[in-house]
Design a protein around this motif. Sequence first.
Motif, short mmCIF file in Angstrom:
data_model
loop_
_atom_site.label_atom_id
_atom_site.label_comp_id
_atom_site.label_asym_id
_atom_site.label_seq_id
_atom_site.Cartn_x
_atom_site.Cartn_y
_atom_site.Cartn_z
N ASN A 271 0.70 3.90 -2.94
CA ASN A 271 0.20 5.26 -2.68
C ASN A 271 1.22 6.33 -3.05
O ASN A 271 0.85 7.40 -3.52
N ALA B 291 -0.54 5.67 -7.13
CA ALA B 291 -1.83 6.33 -6.92
C ALA B 291 -1.91 7.68 -7.64
O ALA B 291 -2.97 7.98 -8.20
N ARG C 14 0.84 -1.22 0.00
CA ARG C 14 0.00 0.00 0.00
C ARG C 14 0.86 1.26 0.00
O ARG C 14 0.58 2.21 -0.72
N THR D 268 -6.15 5.95 -7.67
CA THR D 268 -6.73 5.00 -6.72
C THR D 268 -5.70 4.69 -5.65
O THR D 268 -4.56 4.36 -5.96
N ARG D 269 -6.10 4.81 -4.40
CA ARG D 269 -5.18 4.58 -3.29
C ARG D 269 -5.39 3.19 -2.67
O ARG D 269 -6.39 2.54 -2.91
N ASP D 270 -4.39 2.79 -1.89
CA ASP D 270 -4.44 1.58 -1.06
C ASP D 270 -4.59 0.28 -1.85
O ASP D 270 -5.13 -0.71 -1.34
#
Length: 167
Positions: A69, A73, A65, A78-80
């Motif tokens: 990120n 990202a 993640r 889009t994160r995580d």
Amino acid sequence: ARDLQLLGLAGQDARSEALRALEDFWATREIAGVALVDMEVWKWLYAHPDATPAQLKDAVVAASRNVWNRHYAPIFGTRDVTLLAVYSHMINRALYTPDYPLGHLIAFQIESHLRAQPRLGEAFEKLCVQGALTPDAWMRQGVGTPLSSAPLLAAASAALETLEPGR
């Protein structure tokens, strides 16, 4: 990439060269993310030698993640995302994934160098006869410049201009 040329047949056109440069750029960027996760996980493992499998799993997912990120990202919005944790074999083969992005950079730099050489065989032989050296020393002796991302980045930028002029 040189198969048709070595057979005396036509080479690639500008569009296919541009697409190849972008493919090489993205493949390098993708595996570089995995390499960053690998390094982060091994740092964590050394700091936590008594970790349980569950703790290790959580550390791998967290590292994935974090790398996503920071580096992906902003591009995808889009994160995580934990996709970079899919390389589970990084746990049983210590720190080999960082070799992959280096290999991509080296291959691209060598190809760029060979493209400009009038005698492909001699240039290739110069690369092959050096022996065991660090990658940077090998590149300096084989192509005359240090290991660098510059050829790949320049080619990717030129490829975008070829495919979408004036963008």
